[in-house]
Each structure stands twice: as structure tokens, then as C-alpha cells.
Design an enzyme around this catalytic site. Structure first.
Site, PDB file in Angstrom:
ATOM      1  N   ARG A   1       2.520 -47.315  -6.699  1.00  0.00           N
ATOM      2  CA  ARG A   1       2.503 -48.118  -5.616  1.00  0.00           C
ATOM      3  C   ARG A   1       1.743 -49.419  -5.704  1.00  0.00           C
ATOM      4  O   ARG A   1       0.648 -49.398  -5.735  1.00  0.00           O
ATOM      5  CB  ARG A   1       2.088 -47.145  -4.599  1.00  0.00           C
TER       6      ARG A   1
ATOM      7  N   ARG B   1       7.146 -49.269  -7.963  1.00  0.00           N
ATOM      8  CA  ARG B   1       7.865 -49.501  -6.605  1.00  0.00           C
ATOM      9  C   ARG B   1       7.504 -50.951  -6.237  1.00  0.00           C
ATOM     10  O   ARG B   1       6.075 -51.281  -6.138  1.00  0.00           O
ATOM     11  CB  ARG B   1       7.272 -48.537  -5.400  1.00  0.00           C
TER      12      ARG B   1
ATOM     13  N   SER C   1      15.201 -42.227  -6.657  1.00  0.00           N
ATOM     14  CA  SER C   1      14.017 -41.385  -6.577  1.00  0.00           C
ATOM     15  C   SER C   1      13.793 -41.135  -5.100  1.00  0.00           C
ATOM     16  O   SER C   1      13.619 -41.922  -4.257  1.00  0.00           O
ATOM     17  CB  SER C   1      12.797 -42.327  -7.131  1.00  0.00           C
TER      18      SER C   1
ATOM     19  N   GLY D   1      -8.339  -7.357   4.520  1.00  0.00           N
ATOM     20  CA  GLY D   1      -9.092  -7.445   5.569  1.00  0.00           C
ATOM     21  C   GLY D   1      -8.471  -8.078   6.695  1.00  0.00           C
ATOM     22  O   GLY D   1      -9.014  -8.152   7.886  1.00  0.00           O
TER      23      GLY D   1
ATOM     24  N   GLY E   1      12.103 -40.332  -1.909  1.00  0.00           N
ATOM     25  CA  GLY E   1      10.839 -40.561  -1.209  1.00  0.00           C
ATOM     26  C   GLY E   1      10.499 -39.360  -0.255  1.00  0.00           C
ATOM     27  O   GLY E   1      11.073 -39.696   1.007  1.00  0.00           O
ATOM     28  N   THR E   2      10.359 -38.302  -0.376  1.00  0.00           N
ATOM     29  CA  THR E   2      10.506 -37.178   0.639  1.00  0.00           C
ATOM     30  C   THR E   2       9.336 -37.042   1.628  1.00  0.00           C
ATOM     31  O   THR E   2       9.526 -36.631   2.678  1.00  0.00           O
ATOM     32  CB  THR E   2      10.526 -35.894   0.064  1.00  0.00           C
ATOM     33  N   ASN E   3       8.395 -37.893   1.474  1.00  0.00           N
ATOM     34  CA  ASN E   3       7.290 -38.050   2.405  1.00  0.00           C
ATOM     35  C   ASN E   3       8.066 -38.888   3.724  1.00  0.00           C
ATOM     36  O   ASN E   3       8.027 -38.421   4.940  1.00  0.00           O
ATOM     37  CB  ASN E   3       6.066 -38.973   2.085  1.00  0.00           C
ATOM     38  N   ASP E   4       8.691 -40.039   3.420  1.00  0.00           N
ATOM     39  CA  ASP E   4       9.302 -40.904   4.493  1.00  0.00           C
ATOM     40  C   ASP E   4      10.569 -40.240   4.918  1.00  0.00           C
ATOM     41  O   ASP E   4      11.144 -40.269   6.138  1.00  0.00           O
ATOM     42  CB  ASP E   4       9.468 -42.349   3.960  1.00  0.00           C
TER      43      ASP E   4
ATOM     44  N   CYS F   1       9.389 -38.193  -5.880  1.00  0.00           N
ATOM     45  CA  CYS F   1       8.095 -38.813  -5.988  1.00  0.00           C
ATOM     46  C   CYS F   1       7.118 -38.750  -4.579  1.00  0.00           C
ATOM     47  O   CYS F   1       6.265 -39.140  -4.614  1.00  0.00           O
ATOM     48  CB  CYS F   1       8.343 -40.509  -6.227  1.00  0.00           C
TER      49      CYS F   1
ATOM     50  N   MET G   1      -5.879  -7.366   8.618  1.00  0.00           N
ATOM     51  CA  MET G   1      -5.503  -6.529   9.735  1.00  0.00           C
ATOM     52  C   MET G   1      -6.165  -5.276   9.876  1.00  0.00           C
ATOM     53  O   MET G   1      -7.137  -5.110   9.212  1.00  0.00           O
ATOM     54  CB  MET G   1      -3.795  -6.012   9.394  1.00  0.00           C
TER      55      MET G   1
ATOM     56  N   LYS H   1       0.904  -1.089   0.099  1.00  0.00           N
ATOM     57  CA  LYS H   1       0.008   0.121  -0.118  1.00  0.00           C
ATOM     58  C   LYS H   1       0.909   1.337  -0.018  1.00  0.00           C
ATOM     59  O   LYS H   1       0.661   2.098  -0.734  1.00  0.00           O
ATOM     60  CB  LYS H   1      -1.020   0.220   1.195  1.00  0.00           C
TER      61      LYS H   1
ATOM     62  N   GLU I   1      14.784 -42.716   1.002  1.00  0.00           N
ATOM     63  CA  GLU I   1      13.734 -42.144   1.854  1.00  0.00           C
ATOM     64  C   GLU I   1      14.139 -42.365   3.426  1.00  0.00           C
ATOM     65  O   GLU I   1      13.382 -42.040   4.250  1.00  0.00           O
ATOM     66  CB  GLU I   1      12.583 -42.772   1.671  1.00  0.00           C
TER      67      GLU I   1
END
Length: 887
Positions: free
Chosen positions: A574, A630, A777, A105, A779-782, A844, A107, A26, A758
Site C-alpha cells: 500500500r 498498489r 486481486s 463450562g 480487495g475483499t475489504n472494500d 489481498c 452450558m 459427549k 473491489e
């Protein structure tokens, strides 16, 4: 010496448009508009650096700030020809927030500051309008009490409604000066009762109270929620803008409005907006009054009888449209503008790049390239990848029956069905239970932000196309119908009444934000058509990106969907998901519960043709594109029988007793199955399982390649590897199966064997593991779970606390933790490619569809990302932006 205050207007500006990080959006744009010679009320900006100081120093200010504010205020007084606190000729100011990105809206704002029992009379004398002066004073008392002093807004609304009822008034505009004076006095009394002290009369006390409230609002709950939902860092802070007031409530030659230089819902190149005669800006955006259309064309299209601004104020409208064109040309983007008309004179209060739907974003970007305003690269960078999600989901079937209850304003496009929730907390609770929700409100306020995010769609009975509900819904990609004035929402009885019909909280409703229709019950949907502007922009993106984009899919439907969205292969299939089918689960349980190799082989023989058929269908759909499969990676507890009937079915199939199976299941019980006997550990213990899957893969690949003539490219991925030896042992077994199948079929196919990285140990020892791998590959979740020691399934209960206390800037399961998990990925890339320079690398996990994570993957040197089918276009665009951003 550090500068703490930046002035704008009155013939000079200290700031520029490119100073948003310091002055907020602003403040930077007010300075820029003033420099362009546009009519901007003079004022000054206290920068975000003061907000940082304020929170770092116990809510105190830099020593020289007050002196600089006094000097800046003096410049405003000189430019306006009025004095702050002067009883005869008072200067009034607004105090507003201004973060570097728009947070509509979220703040606090205070208008008409500088009014007290003396200056209100001076304002009446100067303006010649006593009614206007007392109306402004009662507005200030209410807003300041709510925002700064913490006296709830509704307490004042009650006083006003009672007064109107007693006097027989329906509209606020019917109140006379004496009415507003009486209301203002009642407001002061109510504030004093709540506070235990009189309403503040010292204008300098008012000013510093408001400045502190705006800085304080950076950390209120709704602002925190909005930042979390939009990935806005807390340490950015907000600026404070203090600006001379101009008044849209000085009679029928005054007005206030909000406008967009193009239609923010469709992207059409037409002026779009609303205004209110004899009103202040908060009346428009808060949805308290339903405003009128800006243009005659829009009024006619909506069949409204209320005159447009183009018709009532033609000269000011012509001046306003010239400003629209100039600002869009200057910023080279669609602008969201706030303006006020005071006794026939136009004043510009704000401009910013307007929030828009994905459909509008695409159309505006493509048309600006065709008009020579933007390059293709700039157009690709203009579209938020996450916004594409709005386009990728079904819309209402135009041929389906609709039980239309009423019609409101089409405030944000798209359609949604769900159960009715009448408050934000209820909407959030129901959504957490997995229910689709429509949030129905009289009007939304910033406090509803969490419920709006949880809801599938939003419906309000008040408010216009630029109300809070409409603006926030468009930014979130939520369908919204606003201003459905025939709805009577009874919060006490928790019912909605309309035209003699009634719907209760919990009933199912459908809204269409593209037409404004509100329907009883659910309406069927159809798949979206992705062509036109979408196809054009994605073609530009594909020409620029370097990262390949694959999909995580294992069902034919998901695989086909991903191909339609442009997936260039499968990065994760999977196989355990294929085994939950009702026709297979008994054989799978038989395999797991078998206590001998012979018993497992019997079960595997039943599964082999099923797996072969699965893989053949996927290979056929992918038509020569790489498919990463996999091998089985089930936490065993997910497959074990639970009910007595399930034990009975498996026992019958195996020819044993149910008691025998229950004992066997108890033997297999694990205290921490996510770190238990799964992944490659299963293959090491029971190699026949992976051998069956490898046979199914090779037999399917050969069959499809022979039948279609397309090259089939299977990539076999061994999960949860921690050591080179694990992968080397299993690789040897897979290669032996390949040799056997190729000999039996007298036919061979090319294939690769790799692993998922992973586990932290796998990342650290990637140089060794690469000797046995053709690809990695991530496996960034695990990998995120094992790096943080956090269970993804159990983290929801505390990750919000970590984010709200700024321990973690974002949920690490949503966007990759670049400092920790990311460091492991980069280390594995470096060590893996040192051993094998041509090692193929991908990701993945769910991070493969997150734009910030995709940029990280590009910078880390990965070859591809893989994500869920509906995120493939998002990944394609994000990958292009990563490449363009580095160029």
C-alpha cells in the site's frame, strides 16, 4: 418414526462416536466408550434434533419424547438396580449438555438430581453414610436453584460460609452430617424466599426442569459469546445427557478427576491431570478447591506435598492409565477425560479430543506421525491454523530483569503484560480502548468468557491446571497462571495483596503461563524461534498445498518478517502508507493541496527519490519474488492538514498563505471520502501522480536487478477500477513511463499491470476489464463494504446484534460472505478467465488470512492469497488443508 432418545451403557448402546452431529460430542463418546466395554454409568441422550424442535416450537417438545424418556429411564433403573424417586432405593442422575464440539463450562449441568426430603434418607441408608447423603442434597439444592430456578449461586455460598465461621470450620470436609442437614434446610428456605414457593420435591418435575434448563442454556449470553468467538453455528444446538450418578464424595476411597492422555500445554507424551479425594467433578473444574496431581512425577516436579493419585490409589490409577492408553489408541488423538472413583471402583464420565495449545498441537501431530499413528496428511489436518497465532508472537526475554511477586500454576503457556482488570466487564471495556489487559480473578466462571477473550492473559488465585480458567485459556491461546494462592484479591477495595506488597486495578503486571510467575510491571520480550515441530509440519503442509501465499506489507520490517514466515511474494504493497512518514507528509500535503499541475509536479519531484528508495529496498528483500504495488489510493481527508501548525508548515513549503490552503482544503472536502476522489479516479484527474509512482517502480526494479542479479518482478495494481476504460487509460500511461525509463536506462524489466476488484460493478464487468489487465486481486475489504453498504469502521456497533440474532452467522469483515461477496468473486473469476484464460488471480483483503476464506479461495480457483505477515503460516496451513480436504 423419528427416534428422540438414544440409550447407552448397561450392556447396549444406540449411538456411536461418528454420531456427534446428532448426539453431541459427549453423548456420542459415552455410547462409544460403553460399546468398548469401559465402565460407563448407564444413561440416555436426548439429541440435538430435539433442541432444534424446542426452539422452533415455542420451547415445547415432540409428542412422543416423554414416553421415550420414561422407557429409557426404566432401562437405567434396571441396569443400576434402583428406582427414580424411590424413597428407600433412589436412582440419582446427572443432566448435562453436549454440543457437537466442546464448549467447556458454557452450558448448564445439574448433578444429584432425584434427591428430595424422602430420597435423601434412602440414599443415607443405602450408602451407610448420612454425611455423604446430606452433602449431596445441599449440592443439588444449590445447583438446581441456580441453574434451573434462577436463584443466584452466591446466596447459598453466604449461608455455607456463615455456618462454617460459626462452627469454627475452615474446610468443607470438616462438616459433619448434622451440619450438612442444617445447611440443606437453610438452602431450601433461601430458595423458597427467592421463589415464593417451596423447592420442588417431585423428581419428575426436577428432571424436566433440568432438561429445559440445559436446552435453554444453548442461548444464554456466555454460550452465544463462546460460539461467536469460535465460529460455532447457532443452528447446531445441544444434546442433553441424562446419566446415572456415581459419587466421588463417598469418603476417602472415592475421588473425582480430570485428565489428559498427553500434556495439553507442551504436548509431551505423559499423563496429565488432577483429582480430588471425597469430591464431585464440579469441585475440580470450577476451581473451588485446588486439586492434587494425578502422577507422582508431576507432584515431585511441582514440589507439592499433597499425595498424587498414583500414590494414594495405585490399583485404580493403574486401571485408569490402561483406559487412557486404550482411548487414545482408539481415537488416535489426545483425549480429555473425566472420571469418578466410587468406593474404589472406577467410572468413566466423558472422553473427547482435548483442547491444547498450538505448541502441544504441533508436537502431538508430529510425534504421532513418527510413531506411525497418523499420516502426514492427517497430521496437517489435525492442527487448527488459527492456533498458530499463539506461536508467532514474542515471549519474555530470558535475560530481562523480573520483579517476581508470586508464583502459581503454569496453566496455559505464553507471556503477557498489561494493566490489571479485576472483572470481565472492565477487561472488555479497557481492551476496547486499545489497552493491554491482564484479567485477575479469584476464580473464573463461564460468565467471564467475554473478559477472558478481551484480556492478553489471565491470573487466578484459586483453581488448578484443569480448572475452567486453564481449559478455556488454552483453547483461546491466552497465557494463564492459576492457583496463585498467596494472592489476596480484595474486590471491594479493588487491590491485590501479596507478601506485604499491594497492586491496584490499573497497575501494570506481567504473567508467564509457561513458568507460573507473576511479575510487577512490564517485562521485555524476544522474537519466537520457529523451528522443530513447527518447521516439520509446515514442510508437510507446503508439500500438499496448491495456493501460493503472499503478504500484505510495505515496510522493510514487515517484508522481512513475512519472508521469515514463508511468504512467496507481496500481494499488496500500500503506497499511501509510505507517505505518512514525518519527513514526507509535508510534500504529500503539498501535492494534494496544489491547485495546478505545476504545483503538483514540484511536490512529486520531492517524493520520487523517496518512493524509488522504498521500492528498491522491498525488491531487494524479496529477491526475485513477485511484488504487487498498489498505486496511491488515499481517501484525501486522511492526508489533509488539521492543526494550525500543519497548515503553516505546508504554506511555507508552497510559498502561499495558510488562509489560501484552508480554502483549498475546504474545496477538497468530501461528504463520503471512502467513495470519493480516490483510487484510479485520482489517477484519471491527476495522471502525474501515478506517472511518478510508475517511474519510481521501474527505476528501482532496474537498479536492484542490475545490482543483485536477481530477477525483479513488479506487478503494478490500479485501485478502485469500475470500468474497462479507466484501466485502459491508466495502463497506457504506465506503459509510456516504462518505455521512457527503459530507454533512459538502456535496460528493461518484465512487469505486469492489473487491478483490484473491489467494487460490485468491477466484478460484474470482469470480462471487459480483463482485456486491459494481466491480473486481478480481489480487495475483499472494500468489496464487502460496497456489497453490503456497510462501513467497516462503523460496523462494530451493530454487527454483534446481527450475529446474536443469527442474521449474519459471522462478521463478514472477518470471514468472507460466501453467499454474497463470494458469489461476486466467483462471477469475476469465471468472466475474467473467459476473456483471458491465463489471468492471474489473488486476494489481498484481510480475508486472505482467514482459514474459511482461504478454503473458499481455493475452491474458487484463485492462484494465491495475501495476508498480514503474522498470518502467513496460518494461510500456508489453511491452504494445505483446503487441498487435502478436496483430495
Amino acid at each position: 418414526m423419528t427416534k428422540w432418545v438414544y440409550s447407552f451403557g448397561g450392556g447396549a448402546s444406540d449411538g456411536r462416536a461418528d454420531m456427534k452431529n446428532l448426539l453431541g460430542g459427549k453423548g456420542a463418546n459415552l455410547a462409544e466408550m460403553a460399546s468398548l466395554g469401559l465402565p460407563v454409568p448407564p444413561g440416555f441422550t436426548i439429541p440435538t434434533s430435539v433442541c432444534t424442535y424446542y426452539y422452533a416450537n415455542g420451547h415445547s417438545y415432540p409428542a412422543s419424547l416423554k414416553k421415550e424418556v420414561v422407557a429409557a429411564l426404566s432401562r437405567v433403573e434396571k441396569a443400576v438396580g434402583a428406582r427414580f424417586g424411590d424413597a428407600d432405593n433412589p436412582l440419582l442422575v446427572s443432566v448435562r449438555s453436549g454440543a457437537r464440539v466442546s464448549m467447556p463450562g458454557m452450558m448448564d449441568t445439574v448433578l444429584n438430581l432425584g434427591l428430595n426430603d424422602e430420597t435423601v434418607r434412602g440414599l443415607a441408608a443405602q450408602s451407610g453414610d448420612e454425611r455423604f447423603a446430606w452433602d449431596s442434597y445441599r449440592r443439588f439444592i444449590q445447583m438446581y436453584s441456580d441453574v434451573v430456578l434462577g436463584v443466584e449461586h452466591h446466596l447459598f455460598e453466604e449461608i455455607l460460609e456463615i455456618h462454617k465461621e460459626e462452627q469454627g470450620y475452615y474446610l468443607d470436609t470438616e462438616l459433619e452430617a448434622s451440619d450438612w442437614k442444617e445447611v440443606a434446610e437453610a438452602f431450601k428456605t433461601r430458595a423458597e424466599e427467592a421463589l415464593g414457593r417451596p423447592f420442588p420435591q417431585d423428581v419428575h418435575e426436577q428432571l424436566w426442569g433440568a432438561i429445559g434448563a440445559v436446552f435453554g442454556s444453548w442461548r444464554i449470553d456466555r454460550a452465544k459469546t463462546y460460539r461467536r468467538l469460535n465460529d460455532i453455528p447457532e443452528d447446531w444446538g445441544t444434546a442433553v445427557n441424562v446419566q446415572a450418578m456415581v459419587f466421588g464424595n463417598m469418603g476417602d476411597t472415592s475421588a473425582t478427576g480430570v485428565a489428559f492422555t498427553r500434556n495439553p500445554s507442551t504436548g509431551e507424551n505423559e499423563y496429565y491431570g488432577e483429582y480430588l479425594v471425597n469430591a464431585q467433578g464440579e469441585d475440580v473444574v470450577a476451581g473451588i478447591r485446588t486439586p492434587q496431581h494425578l502422577t507422582k512425577r508431576a507432584r515431585q516436579a511441582s514440589k507439592s506435598r499433597a499425595a498424587s493419585m498414583e500414590e494414594t490409589m495405585p490399583e485404580v490409577f493403574a486401571e485408569l492409565t490402561a483406559v487412557f492408553d486404550r482411548l487414545e489408541g482408539h481415537y488416535r488423538d489426545m483425549q480429555d477425560i473425566e472420571f469418578t472413583v466410587q468406593k474404589g471402583k472406577l467410572w468413566m464420565l466423558q472422553t473427547r479430543s482435548g483442547k491444547r495449545t498450538a505448541k502441544a498441537s504441533l508436537r502431538i501431530a508430529v510425534e504421532m506421525v513418527r510413531d506411525g499413528i497418523l499420516s502426514e496428511e492427517e497430521a496437517v489436518m489435525r492442527v487448527d491454523p488459527k492456533a498458530l497465532d499463539q506461536l508467532l508472537h514474542p515471549t519474555l526475554d530470558p535475560g530481562a530483569k523480573r520483579d517476581v511477586l508470586t508464583k502459581g500454576l503454569p496453566a496455559s503457556p505464553g507471556a503477557a503484560s498489561g494493566i490489571i482488570a479485576l472483572d470481565a466487564d472492565e477487561a472488555e471495556k479497557l481492551a476496547a480502548e486499545g489497552r493491554d489487559v491482564i484479567l485477575v480473578r479469584i476464580e473464573t466462571s463461564p460468565e467471564d468468557i467475554h473478559g477472558m477473550h478481551a484480556a492478553r492473559g489471565i491470573l487466578t488465585s484459586r483453581g488448578g491446571m484443569t480448572s475452567h480458567a486453564a481449559v478455556v485459556a488454552r483453547g483461546m491461546g491466552r497465557p494463564c497462571v492459576s492457583g496463585a494462592g498467596t494472592l489476596d484479591i480484595d474486590m471491594k477495595e479493588r487491590v491485590i495483596r501479596c507478601k506485604g506488597r499491594e497492586m491496584k486495578a490499573g497497575d501494570v503486571m506481567t504473567i508467564d503461563g509457561s513458568t507460573g510467575e507473576v511479575m510487577v510491571g512490564a517485562v521485555p520480550t524476544v522474537k519466537p524461534e520457529l523451528s522443530g515441530d513447527f518447521a516439520v509440519l509446515m514442510d508437510w503442509a507446503d508439500k500438499k498445498r496448491i495456493l501460493k501465499v503472499r503478504t500484505n506489507a510495505e515496510t522493510p520490517l514487515d517484508v522481512r518478517t513475512a519472508r521469515e514466515f514463508g511468504a512467496e511474494g507481496i500481494g499488496l504493497c500500500r503506497t499511501e502508507h509510505m507517505f505518512f512518514d514525518a519527513n514526507r507528509i509535508i510534500a504529500v500535503r503539498q501535492m494534494i493541496l496544489a491547485d495546478s499541475t505545476e504545483g503538483r509536479l514540484t511536490a512529486l519531484d520531492k517524493l520520487l527519490p523517496e518512493q524509488r528508495s522504498d521500492f528498491a529496498e522491498i525488491f531487494a528483500i524479496m529477491k526475485g519474488l513477485p511484488v504487487t504495488i498498489r498505486l496511491l489510493d488515499p481517501p484525501l481527508h486522511e492526508f489533509l492538514p488539521r492543526e494550525e501548525s500543519e497548515f503553516g508548515e505546508v504554506a511555507e513549503a508552497m510559498g502561499v498563505t495558510a488562509d489560501h490552503l484552508r480554502r483549498r482544503a475546504a474545496e477538497l472536502h468530501e461528504f463520503n471520502p471512502m467513495l470519493g476522489h480516490r483510487g484510479c479516479r485520482l489517477g484519471i484527474s491527476y495522471p502525474e501522480i501515478y506517472e511518478m509512482q510508475a517511474r519510481a517502480i521501474f527505476e528501482a526494479a532496474i537498479a536492484v536487478e542490475k545490482e543483485s542479479g536477481e530477477t525483479v518482478v513488479p506487478e503494478i495494481m490500479v485501485p478502485l477500477v469500475a470500468t474497462e476504460k479507466e484501466l485502459a487509460i491508466l495502463r497506457k500511461k504506465i506503459e509510456a513511463v516504462a518505455a521512457t525509463v527503459f530507454k533512459e536506462q538502456d535496460y528493461s524489466v518484465d512487469y505486469q499491470i492489473g487491478t483490484m476488484i473491489e467494487l460490485p460493478r468491477a466484478a460484474l464487468r470482469a470480462g471487459d476489464i480483463a482485456r486491459a489487465a494481466d491480473f486481478f486481486s480481489f480487495g475483499t475489504n472494500d468489496l464487502t463494504q460496497t456489497t453490503f453498504g456497510i462501513s467497516r469502521d462503523d460496523s462494530a456497533g451493530f454487527l454483534n446484534d446481527y450475529q446474536s440474532q443469527n442474521i449474519l452467522p459471522i462478521d463478514p469483515f472477518v470471514s468472507i460472505d460466501q453467499d454474497g461477496v463470494g458469489e461476486l468473486v466467483k462471477l469475476a473469476v469465471e468472466r475474467g478467465r473467459t476473456t483471458k484464460p491465463d489471468l492471474k488471480l489473488g486476494i489481498c483483503g484481510e480475508h486472505g488470512g482467514d482459514p474459511a476464506s482461504i478454503r473458499f479461495c481455493y475452491e474458487a480457483g484463485l492462484d494465491y492469497v495475501s495476508c498480514s505477515p503474522y498470518r502467513v503460516p496460518i494461510a500456508r496451513l489453511a491452504a494445505a488443508q483446503a487441498a487435502i480436504g478436496e483430495a
